[in-house]
Design an enzyme around this catalytic site. Sequence first.
Site, PDB file in Angstrom:
ATOM      1  N   GLY A 103       0.799  -1.213   0.000  1.00  0.00           N
ATOM      2  CA  GLY A 103       0.000   0.000   0.000  1.00  0.00           C
ATOM      3  C   GLY A 103       0.833   1.264   0.000  1.00  0.00           C
ATOM      4  N   LEU A 104       2.140   1.132  -0.227  1.00  0.00           N
ATOM      5  CA  LEU A 104       3.016   2.307  -0.195  1.00  0.00           C
ATOM      6  C   LEU A 104       3.339   2.830  -1.602  1.00  0.00           C
ATOM      7  CD1 LEU A 104       5.437   1.292   2.708  1.00  0.00           C
ATOM      8  CD2 LEU A 104       3.389   2.712   2.842  1.00  0.00           C
ATOM      9  N   SER A 106       4.394   1.349  -4.475  1.00  0.00           N
ATOM     10  CA  SER A 106       5.622   0.948  -5.180  1.00  0.00           C
ATOM     11  C   SER A 106       5.400   0.829  -6.683  1.00  0.00           C
ATOM     12  CB  SER A 106       6.194  -0.354  -4.606  1.00  0.00           C
ATOM     13  OG  SER A 106       5.345  -1.434  -4.862  1.00  0.00           O
ATOM     14  N   SER A 107       4.212   0.446  -7.105  1.00  0.00           N
ATOM     15  CA  SER A 107       3.998   0.320  -8.557  1.00  0.00           C
ATOM     16  C   SER A 107       4.001   1.699  -9.231  1.00  0.00           C
ATOM     17  CB  SER A 107       2.703  -0.446  -8.864  1.00  0.00           C
ATOM     18  OG  SER A 107       1.585   0.255  -8.388  1.00  0.00           O
ATOM     19  N   ASP A 150      -1.439   8.219  -6.623  1.00  0.00           N
ATOM     20  CA  ASP A 150      -0.108   7.644  -6.409  1.00  0.00           C
ATOM     21  C   ASP A 150       0.910   8.216  -7.396  1.00  0.00           C
ATOM     22  OD1 ASP A 150      -1.526   6.152  -4.620  1.00  0.00           O
ATOM     23  OD2 ASP A 150      -0.708   4.218  -5.247  1.00  0.00           O
TER      24      ASP A 150
END
Lengths: 318, 318
Positions: A103-104, A106-107, A150
């Site tokens: 959930g940080l 990264s993608s 994001d």
Amino acid sequence: MKEVISSAPGKVILFGEHAVVYGQPSLAGAIDLRVFVKVTENKAKKIKMISDNCMETVDFNELKPEGRFRYVKKALDIFFNEIIQVCRGVTISINSELPSASGLGSSAAVTVATMSALSRFFGAELKKEEIARLSHRVELEVQGAASPTDTLTSTFGGILFIEPLKKKYSRLSCSSLPLVIGYTGDPRSTAELVRKVRELRDKYPDIIDGIILQIGEITKKAKKCLEGGELHHLGELMNINHGLLESLGVSTEKLSRLVYISRKAGAKGAKLTGAGGGGCIIAYTPEKEENVIKAIAKEKCKPFRAPITVDGVRIENF
Amino acid sequence: MKEVISSAPGKVILFGEHAVVYGQPSLAGAIDLRVFVKVTENKAKKIKMISDNCMETVDFNELKPEGRFRYVKKALDIFFNEIIQVCRGVTISINSELPSASGLGSSAAVTVATMSALSRFFGAELKKEEIARLSHRVELEVQGAASPTDTLTSTFGGILFIEPLKKKYSRLSCSSLPLVIGYTGDPRSTAELVRKVRELRDKYPDIIDGIILQIGEITKKAKKCLEGGELHHLGELMNINHGLLESLGVSTEKLSRLVYISRKAGAKGAKLTGAGGGGCIIAYTPEKEENVIKAIAKEKCKPFRAPITVDGVRIENF
């Protein structure tokens, strides 16, 4: 040999997760855990991708977004089809400080860093707005659906105030914030947790809508505090927000425990971040980073010192 | 030798604690953990009070409400001054299934049982309304302030819906409910926790008022579910209510842990009960009492099987 290294930060949701699904604002922050992407030439005229112990080599016409490198492949595909048509072999090496699927973001970070590194490597010199837009397209095409939060946060850094009803994103002008992340190591499915909240809302619409509204109020208050430098309120607002996420049923025993031990170790406040059901907590930790990191490690969870950073994507060499 | 034994139940707050301070309704239930009070004659023409390993003997004119037996003394004082003027020596023996100072209403239960036993012993035959009224007066005079909730619930049994703004109390007609209590063993101060919530509300009035309003909505919904026999909603409503109490800052690490392990052991829902900051949790446990009791005991906390009971104060012999 020519090489470009670009890096982009991960993100956390500071306030407003779940409520944002129902039109309330949310606050996301770029964290100083970065994904580094190095682009070098290779003589084989192929595309080679390397990360940890994994390697994959594909032809230019094989960039289907699947497998471990799906975001990188889609980024390459869009870049070569829309920005610069070249057929030189490139090697993409990825090095991440972010735990994946936690959930940080990264993608998003790997996508943004790849797009930025390709742009510099091939002399396209894309503007940040363009990198963010193309990276969002990558996420959309790989995942089917994706909010631009994001990729925007990873590109621009800092803290983003997101207003879904107005389709508006504004960047807050504020400095770094000391933050510690505790990763439970437990997998979670965002889709499943969003569905769980929806089911609870279907059963108790008035009560759950009331709670969602208060999460929105907390987020707006937090924005004001960040803008006004009233950082002493942040911890309390996180604690209140965490309780409301508990009431929506998205916390777990381990998340709740990490939140309590972080507060006990001196954090001004702590909450789960993201969808819940596993994943991470964040703790606001002025002058108490070390204490909180130790306390989280003692619980056999993974602590990260992850201050909010104003640095978005950046070229690291060249 | 003539003897009368009367017993009265303790109580739990099912829904609405803290919000009730700001005018929202609350639901309290009598639990089948009882205080037994035996009245016998003694020849010394004194008043003798016995409980566990404690004993105290006083004269009729020494009934100052202080020390361990302050509620019993005040009950005797009011009874002998207002109901029947006698000077026969009596021995009051107290036997309690309730942990004291845990928020389970042990002081109300001992008062109500004492008043009832005295009434039968001396042939006053007070009606329940009268027992409740006099017992509330005892609490008021001993504590300085007291809501009539505890003494009403202990006298009448069952579940009470309390509307502070209307100064109204109504008894719900519903049958027993399986409930397990987990006592942390941690002391708490109701006054301190009420103050803590007030301070938070002073800082964030809109947010905290919004949360308080939703606790009220949960309580009203729970009342409807209890009246309509839709008991399957109760657990979920408890869980939502617990999260809101977390957001008010009145939970603790141990309370939160007990709530989670009770749910994991099969409870349909669980929440802290009363002021928080220590004290107890309640878990709604149809067909899972044993599991939940074992899980709480494993945490080195004290579990009680404490179903909601429709039996209020009652004479046990005679």
